[in-house]
Design an enzyme around this catalytic site. Structure first.
Site, PDB file in Angstrom:
ATOM      1  N   TYR A  64       0.845  -1.200   0.000  1.00  0.00           N
ATOM      2  CA  TYR A  64       0.000   0.000   0.000  1.00  0.00           C
ATOM      3  C   TYR A  64       0.873   1.241   0.000  1.00  0.00           C
ATOM      4  O   TYR A  64       2.070   1.180   0.296  1.00  0.00           O
ATOM      5  CB  TYR A  64      -0.969   0.010   1.194  1.00  0.00           C
ATOM      6  CG  TYR A  64      -0.339   0.373   2.519  1.00  0.00           C
ATOM      7  CD1 TYR A  64      -0.326   1.697   2.951  1.00  0.00           C
ATOM      8  CD2 TYR A  64       0.236  -0.587   3.339  1.00  0.00           C
ATOM      9  CE1 TYR A  64       0.254   2.041   4.166  1.00  0.00           C
ATOM     10  CE2 TYR A  64       0.802  -0.261   4.548  1.00  0.00           C
ATOM     11  CZ  TYR A  64       0.813   1.065   4.962  1.00  0.00           C
ATOM     12  OH  TYR A  64       1.390   1.402   6.163  1.00  0.00           O
ATOM     13  N   CYS A  65       0.248   2.377  -0.360  1.00  0.00           N
ATOM     14  CA  CYS A  65       0.917   3.681  -0.339  1.00  0.00           C
ATOM     15  C   CYS A  65      -0.127   4.718   0.081  1.00  0.00           C
ATOM     16  O   CYS A  65      -1.121   4.365   0.695  1.00  0.00           O
ATOM     17  CB  CYS A  65       1.529   3.992  -1.708  1.00  0.00           C
ATOM     18  SG  CYS A  65       0.299   4.117  -3.033  1.00  0.00           S
ATOM     19  N   ASP A  66       0.085   5.989  -0.262  1.00  0.00           N
ATOM     20  CA  ASP A  66      -0.871   7.034   0.130  1.00  0.00           C
ATOM     21  C   ASP A  66      -2.160   7.005  -0.684  1.00  0.00           C
ATOM     22  O   ASP A  66      -3.246   7.114  -0.138  1.00  0.00           O
ATOM     23  CB  ASP A  66      -0.244   8.423  -0.011  1.00  0.00           C
ATOM     24  CG  ASP A  66       0.584   8.811   1.209  1.00  0.00           C
ATOM     25  OD1 ASP A  66       0.192   8.457   2.335  1.00  0.00           O
ATOM     26  OD2 ASP A  66       1.626   9.463   1.030  1.00  0.00           O
TER      27      ASP A  66
END
Length: 101
Positions: A64-66
């Site tokens: 995941y990321c932002d």
């Protein structure tokens, strides 16, 4: 692009538990330290792009990321490297539970 599964970011913890997966946050280290999903480890996107990954290929990797852009790139790279990968759609901005610091 490699093959990987996509899930909603809100399913990340239950997916990690059911697959005995490693949760990987691909954001920069500074952003990770500001708050991340519980149990996550930080492997910044630059390290993924350089292939500087030291994770067991026997485990499922959930990335995941932002916002979802970097994680989908990371998922493609990791799956081409032979990892079993799940990408979280929506990114941390859509994760509603509390974060760990």
């Amino acid at each position: 692009m490699g093959l990987f599964e996509n899930i909603n970011i809100r399913q990340i913890v239950s997916a990690a538990l059911s697959y005995d997966a490693i949760i990987v946050d691909v954001r920069p280290e500074k952003r990770f330290r500001e708050g991340h999903i519980p149990l996550a480890i930080n492997v910044p996107m630059e390290r993924v792009e350089r292939g500087q990954i030291n994770l067991p290929k026997s485990r499922v990797i959930i990335v995941y990321c932002d916002t979802g852009g970097s994680s989908i790139r990371a998922a493609g790279i990791l799956s081409r490297m032979g990892y079993k990968v799940i990408n979280c759609v929506g990114g941390l901005k859509n994760y509603k539970a509390s974060l760990t610091k």
